[in-house]
Design a protein around this motif. Structure first.
Motif, short mmCIF file in Angstrom:
data_model
loop_
_atom_site.label_atom_id
_atom_site.label_comp_id
_atom_site.label_asym_id
_atom_site.label_seq_id
_atom_site.Cartn_x
_atom_site.Cartn_y
_atom_site.Cartn_z
N ASN B 10 0.82 -1.20 0.00
CA ASN B 10 0.00 0.00 0.00
C ASN B 10 0.86 1.26 0.00
N GLN B 11 0.64 2.08 -1.00
CA GLN B 11 1.28 3.40 -1.08
C GLN B 11 2.76 3.40 -0.72
N LEU B 12 3.46 2.50 -1.32
CA LEU B 12 4.88 2.37 -1.04
C LEU B 12 5.67 3.52 -1.66
N LEU B 13 6.50 4.14 -0.83
CA LEU B 13 7.37 5.21 -1.33
C LEU B 13 8.80 4.85 -0.95
N THR B 14 9.63 4.60 -1.95
CA THR B 14 11.03 4.28 -1.69
C THR B 14 11.91 5.34 -2.33
N GLN B 15 12.77 5.90 -1.51
CA GLN B 15 13.60 7.00 -2.00
C GLN B 15 15.08 6.66 -1.91
N PHE B 16 15.82 7.09 -2.90
CA PHE B 16 17.28 6.99 -2.84
C PHE B 16 17.84 8.39 -2.69
N TYR B 17 18.93 8.48 -1.93
CA TYR B 17 19.57 9.79 -1.77
C TYR B 17 20.49 10.01 -2.95
N SER B 18 20.44 11.20 -3.50
CA SER B 18 21.40 11.51 -4.56
C SER B 18 21.84 12.94 -4.38
N ASP B 19 22.81 13.35 -5.18
CA ASP B 19 23.36 14.70 -5.02
C ASP B 19 22.28 15.76 -5.18
N GLY B 20 21.37 15.51 -6.12
CA GLY B 20 20.36 16.52 -6.39
C GLY B 20 19.15 16.43 -5.47
N GLY B 21 19.19 15.58 -4.46
CA GLY B 21 18.05 15.43 -3.57
C GLY B 21 17.58 14.00 -3.53
N LYS B 22 16.36 13.81 -3.04
CA LYS B 22 15.86 12.45 -2.95
C LYS B 22 15.18 12.04 -4.24
N VAL B 23 15.47 10.82 -4.67
CA VAL B 23 14.87 10.28 -5.88
C VAL B 23 13.76 9.33 -5.48
N ASN B 24 12.55 9.59 -5.96
CA ASN B 24 11.46 8.68 -5.66
C ASN B 24 11.50 7.52 -6.64
N SER B 63 22.34 3.08 3.62
CA SER B 63 23.25 4.18 3.31
C SER B 63 22.91 4.81 1.97
N SER B 64 22.10 4.16 1.15
CA SER B 64 21.79 4.77 -0.13
C SER B 64 20.32 5.12 -0.30
N GLY B 65 19.48 4.61 0.57
CA GLY B 65 18.07 4.95 0.41
C GLY B 65 17.22 4.44 1.55
N GLN B 66 15.93 4.63 1.43
CA GLN B 66 15.04 4.18 2.49
C GLN B 66 13.62 4.02 1.96
N VAL B 67 12.83 3.22 2.66
CA VAL B 67 11.40 3.17 2.39
C VAL B 67 10.79 4.23 3.28
#
Ligand code: ADP
Ligand code: MG
Lengths: 308, 328
Positions: B10-24, B63-67
């Protein structure tokens, strides 16, 4: 099941036998390194010389004989006798036992500490990594010889019994030896943990100790073998230096280092070279052989491994 | 078909950190897999398919992203809220994953046998001997002969196809109820691909598993899927039963994908390609992310995100073309 069983293609059969064991390949490559084989041969000789040699000697190591003091080499005493009338050749053998034991023991300890801490730091990163690596940095920035001298001086203060100094020296040497190894291990684990097969172990739900011991450790064994072998040489040298200054293994226990101590007296240095030249040569050749062996092993185990 | 979903996201949002901000990488994705169902997740590379799978497995490297949001309900329990140890006991046992690259998914210095028995020993507390017995049966089951020989060989001695069979054997070793396969055939030869797919399909039937199959190959989808989910730039843009979706695609992107699929006996001068590229996930404005490449792009498409709309029974699409409120 509808899938017909698939068998290994026959063409790879001969190929397979050759490749069948990873260590078989290593052995083949190693056998091509003539210089490393010479090193290995000499080391074997030194080991046998020290371990078995004394059984063929008519003299006891502590065989003090006031009537046979400071004799030059002869057919009875091939390398002469020292100021207490002990046979130098026999003493050289017993000293070899001590020096080799200290070298190997210090290596085993520093490989154990270094591998364990390096794996933990590399795998868990974060706070564990910070703590382990900062301690390692501190130990590595302090020059190791003065550090060893201080520790040895403290040990002398504490009046550690002569027979046990040997083990304390091992511990001391491993204390300065593990940081370098931990660094190497950590950097390798850092790159291994990004490899897919380590991530796959997560997907399998394996417990951490399985991941670390069954998956990471076998992958760093080559590194441990090579670095461990090379570190024996360093440990033997450091032990010799300490013992030479009377801070390591002390008489009456013989070590190559404290035998060279004879050269400290001007008269022995000038007039009785049989006292200090043999242990010097023993140290020199042993350390050289270990380095040749280590280099050969490195090339054989991983032709691409970077030189330290 | 009133079966309970085995996996519900349900409504999963996983983001990776990158130089320009968070990537969805996974943006508000909801889906469900019912017992015995094979759901295919399709889309161009980089659209977040693997990220979805990794989020379910709990394998996003912190270290590279999160749910960041959402629920992943496996048989009703939220995996995202579970304690690490509890999650570990489920992973590899009740749900398992097969990776894209069989060559790099096995430890090069351990024998096949050691790796095949490992999760059996871990999860089912069998002795080494019993585990070996099971391992040999598994090797046989995935269609490789000479189990004893394979058991003691190293990964570099086997071909890619055989390694993928081994990976499948490892994944099903503890009888999981859900199998997630992330492009399991992409790294293999075409002839081997079909065999591996057959194997997966048969095993799924025999063992009554559910399967989440990730692929960018619509040929694979047509062959094995019950239900298809199309992703684009981290979002689900269309989903439906396989026959319905192939016969009656709604979203211009799905239509494009189907048109781009080569069909035997219908050789065309030039294969159809969807013009343009997947947008950069960092600086996405509220819009239909496909709008730049869409030939039906309207003004609303560039300013507002289309909601998911049901077209027919369990066939949903997110596209402004199918919103009645919009007057063109
Ligand atoms: N470890 C990572 N770190 C940063 N960005 C990542 C990472 N993994 C994936 N991404 C980004 O997330 C997006 C989705 O990737 P992925 O799920 O691997 O796509 P797919 O499997 O559909 O090809 C991509 O834009 C990719 O660049
Ligand atoms: Mg992927």
């Amino acid at each position: 099941m509808e899938n017909p069983p698939i068998t290994i293609a026959s063409k790879s059969k001969a190929e397979k036998r050759k490749k069948s064991s990873l260590w078989g390949q290593v052995l083949q490559r190693f056998l091509k390194k003539k210089i490393a084989l010479v090193g290995l041969g000499f080391l074997l000789f030194i080991f046998l010389f020290s371990l078995i040699g004394p059984f063929f000697s008519p003299y006891a190591t502590e065989g003090v004989n006031p009537t046979q003091i400071n004799l030059p080499p002869s057919s009875e005493h091939w390398l002469g006798t020292d100021k207490l009338g002990r046979d130098v050749l026999t003493r050289l053998m017993f000293a070899g036992r001590i020096s080799l034991t200290v070298g190997v023991g210090a290596m085993v300890l520093s490989v154990t500490f270094g591998a364990l801490l390096g794996i933990l730091a590399g795998y868990y990163k974060g706070i564990i990594d910070q703590i382990v690596m900062r301690i390692a940095d501190i130990l590595m920035t302090l020059p190791s010889l003065p550090l060893l001298f201080i520790m040895a001086a403290v040990m002398s203060e504490w009046k550690v019994p002569t027979e046990q100094r040997l083990y304390i020296v091992m511990l001391m040497l491993s204390l300065v030896g593990w940081p370098g190894l931990a660094r190497l291990v950590r950097s390798q684990v850092l790159s291994l943990r990004e490899r897919q097969f380590i991530q796959a172990t997560d997907a399998l739900g394996l417990r951490d100790h399985r991941k670390l011991l069954n998956h990471l450790l076998p992958n760093i064994v080559p590194l441990l073998i090579v670095s461990g072998t090379l570190s024996i040489g360093g440990a033997i040298l450091s032990e010799s230096v300490l013992s030479y200054f009377g801070l390591g293994v002390v008489p009456p226990t013989a070590s190559w280092g404290n035998m060279i101590n004879a050269a400290n007296s001007l008269i022995d240095f000038q007039k009785r070279p049989w006292l200090w030249i043999p242990p010097g040569i023993a140290i020199f050749l042993t350390v050289i052989s270990i380095n040749l062996l280590g280099d050969g092993l490195r090339d054989a185990i991983d032709p691409n491994m970077k030189r330290r | 078909m009133a079966k309970e979903p085995i996996l519900q996201i349900n409504q999963l949002l996983t983001q990776f950190y990158s130089d320009g901000g968070k990537v969805n990488a996974v943006n508000n994705v909801s889906l469900e897999i019912r017992e015995g169902q094979t759901v295919c997740l399709v889309g161009e590379s980089g659209c977040g398919k693997s990220a979805t799978a990794m989020s379910v497995m709990g394998l996003i490297d912190p270290s590279s992203g999160q749910v960041s949001n959402g629920e992943v309900l496996f048989e009703g329990q939220d995996l995202l809220k579970m304690k690490k140890g509890d999650l570990r006991r489920l992973r590899g046992k009740d749900f398992a994953m097969i990776f894209q690259e069989p060559m790099s998914s096995l430890n090069p210095v351990l024998t096949i046998g050691e790796q095949i028995t490992e999760s059996i020993i871990e999860h089912e507390l069998l002795s080494k001997k019993e585990a070996k017995q099971r391992g040999l049966e598994l090797i046989n089951l995935v269609g490789i002969g000479r189990g004893e020989e394979i058991f003691s060989s190293y990964p570099h001695q086997l071909s890619g196809g055989m390694l993928q069979r081994i990976m499948i054997a490892i994944a099903i070793s503890c009888n999981p109820r859900l199998l997630i396969a992330d492009e399991p055939t992409t790294a293999l030869d075409v002839t081997i691909q079909a065999q591996i797919l057959d194997l997966l399909r048969n095993l799924k039937e025999e063992r009554n598993m559910s399967m989440l199959l990730i692929t960018h190959d619509l040929g694979v989808v047509a062959e094995v899927a019950d239900y298809v989910i199309v992703m684009y730039a981290g979002k689900i843009i269309e989903q439906g039963p396989v026959v319905e979706l192939f016969k009656n695609p709604k979203h211009p992107y799905t239509k494009g994908l189907l048109a781009a699929k080569p069909v035997i006996n219908q050789r065309r001068e030039k294969l159809y390609t969807i013009p343009g590229q997947v947008p950069n996930l960092i600086d996405l404005q509220p819009s239909c992310y496909f709008s730049e490449r869409c030939e039906h792009c309207m003004s609303i498409c560039t300013t507002k995100q289309p909601p998911m709309k049901q077209i027919r029974d369990s066939h949903d699409v997110a596209c402004w073309l199918y919103e009645e409120e919009v007057s063109v």
